[in-house]
Design a protein around this motif. Structure first.
Motif, short mmCIF file in Angstrom:
data_model
loop_
_atom_site.label_atom_id
_atom_site.label_comp_id
_atom_site.label_asym_id
_atom_site.label_seq_id
_atom_site.Cartn_x
_atom_site.Cartn_y
_atom_site.Cartn_z
N LYS A 1 0.85 -1.19 0.00
CA LYS A 1 0.00 0.00 0.00
C LYS A 1 0.88 1.24 0.00
O LYS A 1 1.84 1.33 0.78
CB LYS A 1 -0.90 0.00 1.25
CG LYS A 1 -1.83 1.19 1.35
CD LYS A 1 -2.94 1.09 0.36
CE LYS A 1 -3.74 2.37 0.26
NZ LYS A 1 -4.66 2.36 -0.88
N VAL A 2 0.52 2.17 -0.83
CA VAL A 2 1.32 3.39 -0.97
C VAL A 2 0.59 4.57 -0.34
O VAL A 2 -0.61 4.71 -0.52
CB VAL A 2 1.58 3.68 -2.46
CG1 VAL A 2 2.14 5.07 -2.64
CG2 VAL A 2 2.51 2.64 -3.06
N PHE A 3 1.28 5.34 0.44
CA PHE A 3 0.74 6.59 0.98
C PHE A 3 1.58 7.76 0.49
O PHE A 3 2.69 7.56 0.01
CB PHE A 3 0.76 6.58 2.51
CG PHE A 3 -0.37 5.82 3.12
CD1 PHE A 3 -1.58 5.66 2.45
CD2 PHE A 3 -0.25 5.28 4.40
CE1 PHE A 3 -2.62 4.96 3.02
CE2 PHE A 3 -1.30 4.58 4.98
CZ PHE A 3 -2.48 4.42 4.29
N GLU B 1 5.65 9.84 -2.49
CA GLU B 1 4.96 8.64 -2.03
C GLU B 1 5.95 7.67 -1.38
O GLU B 1 7.16 7.72 -1.64
CB GLU B 1 4.25 7.94 -3.19
CG GLU B 1 2.99 8.66 -3.60
CD GLU B 1 2.17 7.86 -4.56
OE1 GLU B 1 0.93 7.94 -4.48
OE2 GLU B 1 2.72 7.15 -5.41
N THR C 1 -1.43 -0.72 11.50
CA THR C 1 -2.80 -0.27 11.35
C THR C 1 -3.20 -0.21 9.88
O THR C 1 -4.33 -0.55 9.53
CB THR C 1 -2.99 1.10 12.02
OG1 THR C 1 -2.59 0.97 13.38
CG2 THR C 1 -4.42 1.53 11.99
N ARG D 1 -6.36 -2.09 8.26
CA ARG D 1 -7.39 -1.40 7.49
C ARG D 1 -7.53 -2.00 6.09
O ARG D 1 -8.62 -2.00 5.53
CB ARG D 1 -7.08 0.09 7.42
CG ARG D 1 -7.15 0.74 8.80
CD ARG D 1 -6.69 2.16 8.73
NE ARG D 1 -7.78 3.03 8.29
CZ ARG D 1 -7.59 4.19 7.67
NH1 ARG D 1 -6.40 4.60 7.40
NH2 ARG D 1 -8.61 4.91 7.33
N GLY E 1 -10.98 -4.17 4.60
CA GLY E 1 -11.67 -3.78 3.38
C GLY E 1 -11.93 -2.30 3.27
O GLY E 1 -12.71 -1.87 2.43
N LEU E 2 -11.31 -1.51 4.13
CA LEU E 2 -11.53 -0.07 4.06
C LEU E 2 -10.76 0.53 2.90
O LEU E 2 -11.21 1.48 2.26
CB LEU E 2 -11.09 0.59 5.36
CG LEU E 2 -11.88 0.19 6.59
CD1 LEU E 2 -11.23 0.74 7.84
CD2 LEU E 2 -13.30 0.70 6.47
N MET E 3 -9.58 0.01 2.66
CA MET E 3 -8.77 0.50 1.57
C MET E 3 -8.42 -0.68 0.68
O MET E 3 -8.49 -1.82 1.10
CB MET E 3 -7.48 1.12 2.10
CG MET E 3 -7.71 2.21 3.12
SD MET E 3 -6.20 3.04 3.58
CE MET E 3 -5.30 1.79 4.45
N LYS E 4 -8.04 -0.37 -0.55
CA LYS E 4 -7.64 -1.44 -1.45
C LYS E 4 -6.12 -1.45 -1.53
O LYS E 4 -5.50 -0.40 -1.61
CB LYS E 4 -8.18 -1.17 -2.85
CG LYS E 4 -9.63 -1.54 -3.01
CD LYS E 4 -9.94 -1.54 -4.49
CE LYS E 4 -11.41 -1.28 -4.74
NZ LYS E 4 -11.65 -0.83 -6.09
#
Lengths: 264, 416
Positions: free
Chosen positions: B13-15, B55, B83, B87, B91-94
C-alpha cells in the motif's frame, strides 16, 4: 449495479436507525424541539411578505398573491439547498465510523437525505396550512405537490451525490456550493416568476435551468392548478436518473480512495 | 476447523507524505478507476507500481495465511504499518499491489463506540452501534440485556452517553462489539483489555471466546498479550515484514531488536572506569552494547574495571530498568581488595530470575572502605542492554520477576 442495490436493501434497517438517531439527536438538547422545523420557513415567508407590502421591494408575481408565491418558493429552495450538501456533510460527519469500520457510506447519506426530506415534509405541511389560512382556493392538482417537491429534492440529491466524492477530498467543493447557492437562487423561479419571453441572459438561464420546471410546477399545482411545467419536470427527472445511478457507482468506486486519503 | 480464512499475497500500500498532493493523487486514482470500470470490472492489481513524487510504501510485500483458531500477532514500532495492514484487511482501503482473500464474516474491534451520539442514551446508542455493526433490531433486542450486564451499566441505561466517564464509554463500546459480533475473521487493535482491572479479565475472556472460533489478527504493544494469544508473529518495520515466524518468542525478540541502542551516559568517572561487562559465556560488551541472557540459567557476570587507586573493598550495584524506565531488579556485591589498574570481577547469579524482555543495565561503582558511607567512583545510567530469553510461556508474564514454587503435599483441611 445490482450489488449496490442489493446492499442498500440489506442495509435498510441501518438507514432507518440512523435516520431515527439523527432525528432524535437533532432536538434532544432543545425545549421547543420539532417546532424548530416550522419556524424558519414561517419567518422567511413573513419577512418577504412584509417587505413586499411596505413597497420596499416589488416582486413581479403575475396574478398570484406575493406571500403565497414567495412562501412556496423559499420552502422548496431551503429543501434543495439542504439536500445538495447532504451527501458531503454525511460523509464528513460519519468519517469517524467509516474510516474504521467497513460500513456502507450510502446508508449514512440516505439517512441524512431522509432527514432533509422529512424537514421539507414538515415545512410543506406548514406551508399548506398557511396557504389554506390565507384563503387560497386549493385545486385538486395539489395532490401532485408531493411529486413536484420530491422532484426538486431528487435533482438536488443527484447533484449532491455527483459532487460527493470530490467534496470528500476537497473542502473547496463544499464552500463553493454554499457560495453558489446564493447565486443560484436567482437562476430559478424562487422569488420571482419565470420570465415569459425575455432575451436577457438571466431569462435564458432561468428557462433552461433543470430546476425551473419542478419549482414552477410545485407552485402551480398549489396556487393556479396549471400543469404547464409537468412535461419539463418529468424530462429533467428522466435525465437525473442515469446520472444518479452513475453517482452511486462513482461513490462505490471512490470510497476506498477517499478513505485512503482521509487517514484515520 | 482448519480452513484458511485469511490469505495475504505480497500486499502493498502506498501513501503520500504531502496532503495536497495526496488529495490530487486520490482524484487521479478515482478518475482512472472510473475510466477503466467498463473494460475490466475486476480492475487487475499489478504486482509492480511506480512511486509518484512524495509517495512511500506504508506496506510492502506482506504475505501470510491464517486458519481458523489461529492468531496472528502483528507487532512493530509506531508507524511500522500495522494499522494500515489492519485497514486493508478490513476492506476499508484497497491494496496497491498484491491480493487479500478473506473468507467469512469479518469483525473488527477497532473503533469501540464509534458512532456513539453523546446526547442519546446508552440504550439508543446500543441499537445504533449494533446496527452499524450490521445487526438487525431483532438480534439486538435478543442480546440487549446481555450487553448491559456485560458493561455493568444497569443504572445508566437511559442516561445520555455524554455523562459517562471515558471508562464507561469504552466499556459500553466493548460490550456492544464483543456480544454482538460473531466473526470468522477478527481484527483487534489494542483493545484486548479496556476499563478497570476487574473489567479487563472479563474483556480477556470475551476475546478468548471469540478467538477460538475465528482467525484472529491482533495488534498490540503489550508483548505478554502477544505471547499469550498468538500462534504466529509478524514483526513489521517501515512497512515491511521484518520477521514472520511461528516461534513467538523469537518474533518478540526481533521486535525488541527494533529499538535503537541507548547510548551510554556516564557520570563521575573519577576513580574508576568500567571497561566492559559480560553475562554468562557471551562475549563481553563495552558501554552501549547488548548482551543475551537465558532466564533461569546460572549466570556468571564478569566486570572488567579499572581503578585509579587500590581499594580495600569496592561496592558494585547493577540495576535493571525495563522499557518504561522502571527499576525492576537490582543486585549488588562487595569485592575483596582491588589493586590499582584493571581487575576482572566474577560473580554468580543462580537461576537468573528476570522474565524475558529487553532491559537497560545501570552500573554504580563505589568505594566501600567505609561500608556505611560508600563514595561514588563511577556511575553509568545505561551501560548496556541485556536481552533475556526464555520459553513462550515466560514471555506471557507481565511482571519482571517470576520465581518457581513446587507443590509439597496435597492435604485437604477440613474446617470445623
Amino acid at each position: 449495479m445490482t450489488s449496490i442495490f442489493g446492499e442498500l436493501w440489506r442495509t435498510r434497517e441501518l438507514i432507518w436507525t440512523l435516520f431515527c438517531r439523527d432525528l432524535k439527536e437533532q432536538f434532544r438538547q432543545s425545549v421547543l424541539g420539532y417546532i424548530w422545523l416550522i419556524v424558519p420557513p414561517l419567518v422567511t415567508a413573513t419577512a418577504w411578505y412584509l417587505l413586499n407590502r411596505s413597497g420596499v421591494m416589488k416582486i413581479e408575481t403575475g396574478e398570484q398573491p406575493v406571500a403565497q408565491f414567495v412562501l412556496v418558493g423559499t420552502t422548496l429552495w431551503s429543501g434543495f439547498s439542504a439536500v445538495i450538501t447532504t451527501p458531503m456533510d454525511a460523509i464528513e460527519s460519519g468519517k469517524a465510523v467509516f474510516t474504521k469500520l467497513d460500513v456502507p457510506v450510502e446508508a449514512f447519506i440516505l439517512a441524512a437525505v431522509g432527514r432533509a426530506g422529512f424537514n421539507l415534509l414538515i415545512s410543506s405541511i406548514v406551508l399548506v396550512s398557511v396557504l389554506l389560512g390565507l384563503g387560497v382556493d386549493t385545486k385538486l392538482t395539489f395532490l401532485l405537490f408531493p411529486f413536484a417537491a420530491s422532484s426538486v429534492l431528487a435533482m438536488g440529491f443527484t447533484a449532491g451525490m455527483l459532487l460527493a466524492p470530490l467534496g470528500a477530498l476537497y473542502t473547496d467543493v463544499r464552500r463553493g456550493v454554499s457560495v453558489l447557492l446564493g447565486l443560484l437562487v436567482f437562476t430559478a423561479p424562487v422569488i420571482f416568476q419565470v420570465p415569459d419571453a425575455g432575451t436577457g441572459l438571466v431569462a435564458i438561464v432561468i428557462r433552461n435551468n433543470p430546476l425551473t420546471p419542478a419549482i414552477a410546477l410545485s407552485r402551480d399545482v398549489l396556487l393556479t392548478g396549471s400543469l404547464e411545467w409537468l412535461g419539463g419536470t418529468v424530462f429533467w427527472l428522466a435525465v437525473s436518473l442515469p446520472l444518479f445511478l452513475f453517482s452511486l457507482v462513482m461513490l462505490r468506486i471512490s470510497k476506498p480512495h477517499i478513505i485512503t486519503r482521509m487517514g484515520v | 476447523m482448519s480452513e484458511v480464512l485469511v490469505r495475504c499475497d505480497s500486499v502493498g500500500k502506498v501513501f503520500c507524505r504531502d496532503l495536497r498532493r495526496s488529495l490530487w493523487y486520490g482524484m487521479c486514482d478515482i478518475a482512472s478507476e472510473l475510466s477503466f470500470w467498463r473494460q475490466s470490472p475486476a480492475h487487475k492489481q499489478s504486482d509492480f507500481r511506480q512511486l509518484r513524487l512524495n509517495e512511500f510504501w506504508a506496506n510492502s510485500d506482506v504475505s501470510f495465511e491464517l486458519k481458523r483458531g489461529e492468531c496472528l500477532g502483528l507487532i512493530g514500532r509506531n508507524g511500522a504499518g500495522k494499522t494500515t495492514l489492519l485497514r486493508l484487511l478490513n476492506g476499508l482501503m484497497k491494496p496497491d499491489t498484491g491480493r487479500i482473500e478473506l473468507r467469512g464474516r469479518v469483525g473488527a474491534m477497532i473503533a469501540l463506540g464509534a458512532g456513539f451520539s453523546p446526547v442519546l442514551t446508552a440504550r439508543e446508542n446500543v441499537y445504533v452501534n449494533g446496527s452499524i455493526l450490521g445487526l438487525s433490531k431483532q438480534q439486538i433486542d435478543d442480546r440487549f440485556d446481555e450487553i448491559i450486564d456485560f458493561a455493568e451499566l444497569d443504572d445508566f441505561v437511559d442516561s445520555p452517553v455524554r455523562t459517562f466517564s471515558s471508562g464507561m464509554h469504552v466499556r459500553l463500546g466493548f460490550a456492544v462489539a464483543a456480544i454482538l459480533i460473531q466473526p470468522d475473521v477478527l481484527l483487534l487493535d489494542e483493545v484486548l483489555a479496556v476499563g478497570d482491572a476487574g473489567f479487563r479479565s472479563k474483556c480477556y475472556n470475551a476475546i478468548i471466546a471469540m478467538a477460538n472460533q475465528a482467525a484472529v489478527i491482533l495488534v498490540s504493544h503489550s508483548m505478554p498479550q502477544i505471547a499469550r494469544l498468538s500462534s504466529h508473529v509478524l514483526v513489521m518495520s517501515g512497512g515491511e515484514v521484518k520477521s514472520s515466524t511461528d516461534d513467538v518468542a523469537a518474533g518478540i525478540q526481533a521486535y525488541f531488536g527494533e529499538f535503537p541502542r541507548n547510548t551510554v551516559s556516564a557520570f563521575d568517572g573519577h576513580g574508576a572506569q568500567v571497561r566492559s561487562i559480560a553475562f554468562d559465556d557471551s562475549s563481553s560488551v563495552s558501554p552501549g552494547g547488548e548482551s543475551m541472557v537465558s532466564r533461569r540459567h546460572d549466570v556468571v557476570i564478569r566486570v572488567d574495571v579499572e581503578l585509579e587507586e587500590p581499594l580495600p573493598q569496592v561496592l558494585f550495584v547493577l540495576s535493571f530498568f525495563d522499557a518504561e524506565q522502571k527499576n525492576i531488579a537490582r543486585t549488588e556485591f562487595v569485592t575483596t581488595a582491588l589493586p590499582f589498574g584493571r581487575s576482572m570481577i566474577r560473580v554468580r547469579v543462580p537461576q537468573f530470575p528476570i522474565t524475558p524482555g529487553s532491559y537497560d543495565v545501570q552500573i554504580l561503582v563505589s568505594d566501600a572502605s567505609d561500608p556505611n558511607r560508600p563514595r561514588h567512583l563511577a556511575r553509568y545510567d545505561q551501560f548496556c542492554q541485556i536481552v533475556v530469553t526464555g520459553t513462550v510461556a515466560e514471555y506471557t508474564c507481565t511482571c519482571p520477576i517470576l520465581f518457581d514454587s513446587y507443590q509439597l503435599s496435597n492435604t485437604v483441611e477440613k474446617l470445623e
